[in-house]
Design a protein around this motif. Structure first.
Motif, short mmCIF file in Angstrom:
data_model
loop_
_atom_site.label_atom_id
_atom_site.label_comp_id
_atom_site.label_asym_id
_atom_site.label_seq_id
_atom_site.Cartn_x
_atom_site.Cartn_y
_atom_site.Cartn_z
N UNK A 53 6.19 -6.03 -0.41
CA UNK A 53 5.87 -4.85 0.40
C UNK A 53 4.67 -4.10 -0.17
N UNK A 54 4.07 -3.30 0.70
CA UNK A 54 2.99 -2.42 0.27
C UNK A 54 3.56 -1.05 -0.08
N UNK A 57 6.75 0.59 1.62
CA UNK A 57 8.09 0.04 1.50
C UNK A 57 8.36 -1.11 2.44
N UNK A 58 7.46 -1.36 3.37
CA UNK A 58 7.50 -2.55 4.23
C UNK A 58 6.11 -3.19 4.21
N UNK A 59 5.90 -4.12 5.14
CA UNK A 59 4.65 -4.89 5.14
C UNK A 59 3.70 -4.34 6.22
N UNK A 60 3.34 -3.07 6.05
CA UNK A 60 2.62 -2.34 7.09
C UNK A 60 1.15 -2.71 7.18
N UNK A 61 0.51 -3.01 6.05
CA UNK A 61 -0.94 -3.23 6.03
C UNK A 61 -1.29 -4.61 5.45
N UNK A 62 -0.84 -5.69 6.09
CA UNK A 62 -1.06 -7.03 5.52
C UNK A 62 -2.53 -7.40 5.39
N UNK A 63 -3.36 -6.98 6.35
CA UNK A 63 -4.77 -7.34 6.27
C UNK A 63 -5.48 -6.62 5.13
N UNK A 64 -5.00 -5.43 4.81
CA UNK A 64 -5.58 -4.69 3.68
C UNK A 64 -5.23 -5.36 2.36
N UNK A 65 -4.02 -5.89 2.27
CA UNK A 65 -3.52 -6.45 1.01
C UNK A 65 -3.79 -7.94 0.84
#
Length: 707
Positions: A53-54, A57-65
């Motif tokens: 997770x970011x 607490x969830x996977x909200x910004x996958x492209x950022x990470x």
């Protein structure tokens, strides 16, 4: 009698006082995150499944990470293969080489006709480990646009290592959000509890997106469009649950969602779903991933998942060994303790499945998600040394599963026994590689694992359980060694690439580390025969006795006998200094001269291109230093100021922009520290790998000695 009783009570009292407070030890290294840091992603999981997770607490910004530690969701069962539309055959990847006076076939990537190149690429990328789904927030701002990372304020996130739970809080446009995230320890399920007024206003939704596999060397779970004809279907839904199935080329799986609170699921795109809460400021969500063939798909509640996480992690931390460096005056002690605690967390979470793990575990793909069997030593040996042999043993039935394929490789090449794969997959298939196909240092590994487990449980049952694979391994090793009638020795190669992958296969013979490993493993297999009162094959004994001597020049060990310029050619002073494994990973063998080994250590220490090494090289160096009675150097090795020896806030060993996490480094730290605390066969000193100048206060318990 009364005096003895009082003395006994006093002894028990001292024992109780000396026992490490494990909860305090672990908890002082809880991870705290206060910003969007793409290298500080946090993971929950259970060894066969992981969810990263970011800061939300969830996977909200996958492209950022995606270029940091990616926001992955993976399980060890989640493999798919593209359709083989061109009917490529594995035999097309084979190339014959003249070795030992005959033609031997290897699966390689060497320059070949276009059709063969395509076949090689297909077998390298298939099967590939999948990113099963991205579960994150859709956060809507007052103006109706989606929030971006810069809009997330007042971040406070804590990974509670003792319970395996992540607590996250942040503020969006003045409105707070609180999130708890944990993973079930026996199911591929996560539980999330969300509290925020944004739920009630419809500005916080939970998004499920299923990415396409990239088919590339890596996969960060951020390919949102593809030409493959995959289908995601809402099979059923109620007011508190939904079932989504995803059908691919060779796999179909289910994502089951259960929630407590007012919400509804809507399909927004082909592989894009939203859970929209309403009339509530709290929602508890459970999400379970499973193959559609799995009939056991009951979704546990959030509280059940939370309880499973807490009890599972507490049991882990209370089992096995522990080491406490508090009270040390060496400024590096706290950092070493942090690396040790976090390495235990990430290796338990990523490396305790039924299949040997890939080098980036269950977070994102490297080498298409395929495990490398030479790295299994670094992934798994430390579990036995930390008195958790059951965690190593979980992956050993896999070697039985792929045993026949290992025997087929040996038979194809004209050898006896079983030749273990290098870059492989859950079914034990070979992957074409111009380096991997010629590596041999993974061959004795199975004997190492079996011997470690026998030392943990020295019974007839253990011997019977593993003897077939131990003996087949020894059969291959003995038949692979070729007799030189002039020198009256058995050689390894030409036709090998050592652990230091800097040498041409067909020009290389007698690498130092591999010669010593052959000697140790064959003698260990001989001991297994004796324990079982079985006759020892004459070939094993002859090869073990007559192996070529470790190559020496100017009173130092060469990397290989064929590389007399091992320390003058700049190229040969890069990659793994695996010659140090000869008396680090391995004990003293009959081939070893410790004075020459010490000369070798000093030369490598002063002259190696350390900036061109890998994460496990530093622990390997520390292990060699410890055995050479150089404890100051052992600690210094663990703290070399080299980029590949970086340990991130989340505990991961960072290598470079390509490998932002590297689990062999974590496993290496644990193996080295175990040896430095407990020692090895024949050592009698307490904590022999640490300086005795008073700067290190080492309190350890539960460790097992290394060979």
């Amino acid at each position: 009698m009364k005096y003895n009783f009082i003395l006994l009570l006093f002894s028990f009292s001292l024992l109780a006082q000396s026992k490490i407070d494990r909860k305090a030890l672990v908890s002082r290294h809880n991870v705290h995150v206060h910003e969007i840091d793409t290298l500080a992603s946090l993971t929950v999981g259970n060894g066969t499944f992981a969810f990263t997770v970011d800061a939300t607490g969830l996977q909200t910004f996958p492209d950022t990470y995606k270029n940091g530690v990616p926001l992955g969701t993976a399980s060890e069962w989640g493999w798919d293969s593209y359709k083989n539309k061109n009917q490529y055959k594995f035999s097309e990847t084979l190339k014959e080489f003249k070795q030992f006076g005959r033609n031997i076939s290897y699966t390689t990537q060497l320059k070949t006709p276009e059709r063969v190149k395509e076949a090689v690429n297909w077998f390298r990328q298939n099967p590939h480990l999948l990113q099963l789904g991205n579960l994150g927030f859709e956060l809507v701002k007052k103006d109706g646009t989606l929030a971006q990372p810069k809009d997330i304020k007042s971040i406070s996130q804590v990974l509670n290592l003792w319970t395996g739970e992540i607590e996250s809080s942040f503020i969006l446009e003045g409105i707070p959000v609180k999130v708890k995230t944990s993973s079930h320890q026996n199911k591929d399920a996560i539980g999330v509890k969300i509290q925020s007024d944004l739920l009630q206003s419809g500005r916080l939704k939970i998004r499920l997106k299923i990415p396409y596999p990239t088919g590339n060397w890596d996969d960060t779970g951020t390919k949102w469009e593809g030409v493959e004809d995959y289908i995601s279907t809402v099979v059923q839904k109620t007011k508190t649950s939904a079932l989504v199935t995803h059908e691919m080329d060779s796999l179909s799986y289910a994502i089951r969602l259960n929630w407590k609170g007012n919400a509804q699921l809507k399909k927004k795109g082909n592989h894009y779903f939203l859970i929209e809460p309403f009339k509530t400021n709290t929602i508890e969500l459970s999400c379970l991933f499973a193959p559609t063939t799995n009939k056991e798909q009951t979704v546990p509640s959030f509280s059940e998942i939370q309880t499973s996480s807490t009890s599972g992690w507490q049991h882990f931390w209370e089992s096995g060994a522990a080491v406490d460096f508090s009270g040390s005056t060496d400024k590096r002690a706290h950092e070493l303790e942090r690396r040790v605690i976090l390495s235990q967390y990430v290796t338990k979470l990523q490396c305790t499945g039924t299949v040997p793990p890939q080098e980036t575990g269950l977070t994102y793909n490297s080498w298409y998600g395929k495990p490398h069997l030479e790295m299994h030593w670094w992934h798994g040996v430390h579990f036995a040394l930390w008195n958790r042999p059951e965690l190593l043993e979980k992956s050993l039935p896999w070697y039985q599963k792929v045993f026949d394929k290992a025997k087929i490789i040996a038979q194809r090449q004209g050898f006896e026994g079983a030749r273990w794969q290098k870059m492989t997959d859950p079914d034990g298939n070979e992957s074409p590689s111009s380096i991997g196909s010629f590596l041999i240092w993974q061959q004795p590994h199975f004997i190492t694992y079996a011997e470690l487990l026998y030392r943990s449980l020295p019974t007839q049952l253990t011997l019977e359980k593993y003897k077939e694979r131990v003996f087949a391994t020894a059969d291959f090793m003995a038949s692979f060694a070729q007799y030189d009638p002039e020198k009256k020795v058995y050689n390894l190669g030409p036709g090998v690439i050592p652990a230091q992958e800097r040498f041409k296969a067909m020009e290389t013979f007698n690498p130092t580390y591999e010669l010593a490993y052959w000697n140790w493993a064959l003698n260990t297999a001989i001991n297994w025969k004796k324990r079982l009162n079985e006759s020892v094959p004459e070939r094993w004994k002859e090869v073990a006795i007559k192996l070529a001597p470790l190559p020496v020049k100017n009173q130092v060990y060469l990397a290989t006998e064929s590389a007399t310029d091992s320390y003058t050619n700049p190229e040969f002073k890069t990659d793994h200094p695996s010659v140090l494994g000869t008396f680090g990973m391995l004990p003293e063998t009959s081939l070893l001269d410790k004075s020459i080994m010490k000369n070798t250590f000093n030369l490598i220490w002063d002259n190696w291109s350390w900036e061109k090494t890998w994460g496990w090289d530093f622990p390997m160096t520390a292990m060699c230093a410890a055995r050479l009675q150089l404890p100051e150097k052992a600690v210094d090795a663990l703290f070399m100021n080299v980029r590949t020896n970086t340990y991130l806030k989340n505990g991961h060993n960072f290598q470079d922009e390509r490998l932002r996490l590297y689990l062999p480094g974590n496993g290496g730290v644990l193996a080295a520290v175990a040896m430095m605390c407990a020692g090895w066969d024949g050592s009698t000193e307490v904590n022999p790998g640490f300086p005795k100048d008073g700067t290190w206060k080492v309190q350890s318990e539960g460790f097992k000695k290394m060979f």
